[in-house]
Scaffold this active site. Structure first.
Site, short mmCIF file in Angstrom:
data_model
loop_
_atom_site.label_atom_id
_atom_site.label_comp_id
_atom_site.label_asym_id
_atom_site.label_seq_id
_atom_site.Cartn_x
_atom_site.Cartn_y
_atom_site.Cartn_z
N ASP A 8 67.08 37.71 61.10
CA ASP A 8 65.75 37.28 60.99
C ASP A 8 65.93 35.88 60.41
O ASP A 8 66.98 35.35 60.01
CB ASP A 8 64.95 38.02 59.89
CG ASP A 8 63.86 37.43 59.49
OD1 ASP A 8 62.84 37.17 60.41
OD2 ASP A 8 63.73 37.57 58.09
N ASP A 10 62.86 33.38 58.72
CA ASP A 10 62.09 33.20 57.38
C ASP A 10 62.46 34.13 56.43
O ASP A 10 62.38 35.42 56.55
CB ASP A 10 60.63 33.22 57.76
CG ASP A 10 59.80 32.16 58.59
OD1 ASP A 10 59.55 31.24 58.00
OD2 ASP A 10 60.18 32.28 59.82
O1 M1P Z 1 59.29 35.17 60.66
C1 M1P Z 1 58.52 35.81 59.52
C2 M1P Z 1 57.21 35.26 59.59
O2 M1P Z 1 56.95 33.86 59.28
C3 M1P Z 1 55.92 33.48 59.28
O3 M1P Z 1 55.11 34.16 58.12
P1 M1P Z 1 54.23 33.66 57.15
O4 M1P Z 1 53.47 32.56 57.78
O5 M1P Z 1 53.25 34.60 56.68
O6 M1P Z 1 55.11 33.31 55.92
C4 M1P Z 1 55.04 33.78 60.60
O7 M1P Z 1 55.51 32.89 61.55
C5 M1P Z 1 55.14 34.90 60.96
O8 M1P Z 1 54.57 35.09 62.28
C6 M1P Z 1 56.61 35.58 61.14
O9 M1P Z 1 56.42 36.85 61.24
#
Ligand code: M1P
Length: 247
Positions: A8, A10
């Site tokens: 993953d 983020d």
């Molecule tokens: O990749 C994880 C998530 O990153 C973002 O989440 P958030 O803005 O809530 O921190 C978004 O791009 C989300 O779609 C994605 O799952």
């Protein structure tokens, strides 16, 4: 068996919506030259380009965006699938944003991505400080979890998950991160897959792939991580083993 790593982005390779740490990027750049590597994110490819250095995106074996609805290799799109979401779902998303007790709004609340809607009460234009503020409030109110549960328990043909810090991802049933698994197996039929994600618990957007990897073969494993430094530690152990074998 071929060791294949899937990450993953983020919260796993980068802090949420931020660029990869330069020292970690240096380590990771070397790592992907030894181990077949795939990335899978809820974000679309354009957002990933803001966070992960171009050469890393291009040298990974593959990059899945929009939870698997987009697929890129060597920086080029291989496939992208889309969906027209029902009007009723749009209405529910608008109500979620409009009726929230959290009052700060920064704009861009319902974002359309290939095969996905991303919904955020505070909005995608939130600053890092806004993110932190909303995310603390969400932990207390459980607002996103309640919305995720409401969508998942409804009769609508959609599934929702809380991927990052401030938003909810909604995809047609089955269009989740687990769709990466057959593509990786097609490319590496003897793969021994290791998946690293920060949202592997039920309701998180890494959960469907972690669950799919438990296919009874005992060959694959999903590792929950707290942040990229945690991922780094796991990868250092893997690299050490590789170096010993190579020596
Ligand atoms: O990749 C994880 C998530 O990153 C973002 O989440 P958030 O803005 O809530 O921190 C978004 O791009 C989300 O779609 C994605 O799952």
């Amino acid at each position: 068996m071929t060791l294949v790593c899937i990450f993953d982005v983020d919260g796993t390779l980068t802090p949420a919506r931020q660029a990869m740490d330069t020292k970690f990027a240096k380590f990771f750049r070397e790592f992907i030259t030894h181990v077949p590597t795939y990335l899978i994110s809820g974000s679309d490819y354009l957002k990933l380009e803001e966070q992960v250095p171009q050469d890393i995106l291009q040298n990974c074996n593959g990059v899945f965006g929009s939870s698997g609805s987009q697929y890129f290799q060597g920086g080029k799109e291989v496939f992208s699938k889309d969906h027209k979401f029902k009007f009723l779902l749009h209405m529910l998303c608008e109500d979620f944003v409009d009726l929230s007790e959290y009052k700060i709004r920064r704009g861009n609340h319902i974002e359309k991505r290939p095969g996905m809607l991303n919904v955020s009460v505070v909005g995608r234009n939130a600053t890092l400080a806004d993110r932190k503020h909303y995310s603390q409030w969400d932990k207390l109110s459980n607002e996103r979890k309640k919305f995720v549960d409401a969508i998942n328990q409804s009769r609508l043909p959609y599934e929702a998950s809380a991927g990052g810090e401030i938003s909810v991802d909604i995809v047609p049933n089955g269009w989740n991160k687990s769709t990466a698994m057959p593509e990786v197996l097609r490319q590496h039929p003897n793969a021994n897959m290791l998946f690293f994600g920060d949202k592997i618990c039920e309701g998180g957007n890494d959960f469907p792939l972690a669950e799919a990897l438990e296919d009874g073969s005992g060959k694959h494993r999903a590792y929950p991580v707290a942040d990229y430094t945690d991922t780094w530690q796991y990868l250092s152990i893997i690299s050490e083993k590789y170096n010993k074998v190579a020596a």
